[in-house]
Design a protein around this motif. Structure first.
Motif, PDB file in Angstrom:
ATOM      1  N   GLY A  50      49.757  45.151 141.478  1.00  0.00           N
ATOM      2  CA  GLY A  50      49.020  44.581 140.365  1.00  0.00           C
ATOM      3  C   GLY A  50      48.510  45.690 139.455  1.00  0.00           C
ATOM      4  N   ARG A  51      48.626  45.515 138.158  1.00  0.00           N
ATOM      5  CA  ARG A  51      48.277  46.595 137.238  1.00  0.00           C
ATOM      6  C   ARG A  51      47.187  46.145 136.284  1.00  0.00           C
ATOM      7  NH1 ARG A  51      52.962  49.732 134.227  1.00  0.00           N
ATOM      8  NH2 ARG A  51      53.082  50.540 136.351  1.00  0.00           N
ATOM      9  N   ALA A  52      46.135  46.933 136.204  1.00  0.00           N
ATOM     10  CA  ALA A  52      45.080  46.719 135.218  1.00  0.00           C
ATOM     11  C   ALA A  52      44.149  47.912 135.247  1.00  0.00           C
ATOM     12  CB  ALA A  52      44.286  45.448 135.507  1.00  0.00           C
ATOM     13  N   ARG A  53      43.850  48.441 134.074  1.00  0.00           N
ATOM     14  CA  ARG A  53      42.985  49.615 134.012  1.00  0.00           C
ATOM     15  C   ARG A  53      41.566  49.288 134.434  1.00  0.00           C
ATOM     16  NH1 ARG A  53      44.786  52.531 128.306  1.00  0.00           N
ATOM     17  NH2 ARG A  53      46.931  52.993 128.926  1.00  0.00           N
ATOM     18  N   SER A  54      41.221  47.996 134.382  1.00  0.00           N
ATOM     19  CA  SER A  54      39.843  47.610 134.672  1.00  0.00           C
ATOM     20  C   SER A  54      39.583  47.422 136.159  1.00  0.00           C
ATOM     21  CB  SER A  54      39.508  46.309 133.945  1.00  0.00           C
ATOM     22  OG  SER A  54      40.346  45.264 134.412  1.00  0.00           O
ATOM     23  N   ILE A  55      40.621  47.503 136.982  1.00  0.00           N
ATOM     24  CA  ILE A  55      40.442  47.271 138.413  1.00  0.00           C
ATOM     25  C   ILE A  55      39.863  48.509 139.084  1.00  0.00           C
ATOM     26  CG2 ILE A  55      41.623  46.874 140.602  1.00  0.00           C
ATOM     27  CD1 ILE A  55      43.556  45.105 139.127  1.00  0.00           C
ATOM     28  N   TYR A  56      38.761  48.312 139.794  1.00  0.00           N
ATOM     29  CA  TYR A  56      38.159  49.415 140.531  1.00  0.00           C
ATOM     30  C   TYR A  56      38.323  49.251 142.035  1.00  0.00           C
ATOM     31  CZ  TYR A  56      35.976  51.169 136.303  1.00  0.00           C
ATOM     32  OH  TYR A  56      35.763  51.706 135.058  1.00  0.00           O
ATOM     33  N   THR A  57      38.086  48.063 142.518  1.00  0.00           N
ATOM     34  CA  THR A  57      38.131  47.824 143.959  1.00  0.00           C
ATOM     35  C   THR A  57      39.231  46.820 144.279  1.00  0.00           C
ATOM     36  OG1 THR A  57      35.757  48.214 144.156  1.00  0.00           O
ATOM     37  CG2 THR A  57      36.807  46.990 145.943  1.00  0.00           C
ATOM     38  N   MET A  58      39.946  47.077 145.363  1.00  0.00           N
ATOM     39  CA  MET A  58      40.953  46.127 145.822  1.00  0.00           C
ATOM     40  C   MET A  58      40.711  45.833 147.295  1.00  0.00           C
ATOM     41  SD  MET A  58      44.442  47.088 143.824  1.00  0.00           S
ATOM     42  CE  MET A  58      45.052  45.417 144.058  1.00  0.00           C
ATOM     43  N   GLY A  59      41.036  44.622 147.664  1.00  0.00           N
ATOM     44  CA  GLY A  59      40.771  44.234 149.041  1.00  0.00           C
ATOM     45  C   GLY A  59      41.803  43.272 149.574  1.00  0.00           C
ATOM     46  N   TRP A  60      41.767  43.122 150.877  1.00  0.00           N
ATOM     47  CA  TRP A  60      42.556  42.115 151.568  1.00  0.00           C
ATOM     48  C   TRP A  60      41.604  41.162 152.282  1.00  0.00           C
ATOM     49  CZ3 TRP A  60      47.693  41.254 151.216  1.00  0.00           C
ATOM     50  CH2 TRP A  60      48.486  42.269 150.692  1.00  0.00           C
TER      51      TRP A  60
END
Length: 124
Positions: free
Chosen positions: A24-34
């Protein structure tokens, strides 16, 4: 809008390994989780990672067996799952947040975008 695409689920036996991947691509994304959701249960946190990789967290039940990793160059986050158990059976969701890493990063409502989910089934 951020589109998250998961892959890697499947049917395995107890003790086996699986690797889930989310793109997934977006400059605004800081945190990713499952997260995961088993039948009849609420969606729960599995693992999370901050953009820099400086903050990583796991649910207690998976710590030591699951590893989350992130490749910012490829805009992917993976979840390596080892020594799987039948109780790990669930739909696994990738999630992305515009928020900085905080204690709330374990909560579903801290995330802005969700993938469609991928089924993981572990037989005994």
């Amino acid at each position: 809008q951020v589109q998250l695409v998961e892959s890697g689920g499947g049917l395995v036996q107890a003790g086996d390994s699986l690797r889930l991947s989310c793109a997934g691509r977006a400059r605004s994304i800081y945190t990713m989780g499952w997260f995961r959701q088993a039948p009849g249960k609420e969606r729960e946190f599995v693992a999370g990672i901050y953009k820099s990789g400086g903050y990583i967290a796991y649910a207690g039940s998976v710590e030591g067996r699951f590893t989350i990793s992130r490749d910012n160059a490829k805009d992917t986050v993976d979840l390596q799952m080892n020594n799987l158990k039948p109780e790990n059976t669930a739909i696994y969701f990738c999630a992305a947040s515009n928020n900085l890493w905080t204690r709330r990063s374990r909560l579903t409502d801290d995330y802005d975008y969700w993938g469609q989910g991928t089924q993981v089934t572990v037989s005994s």
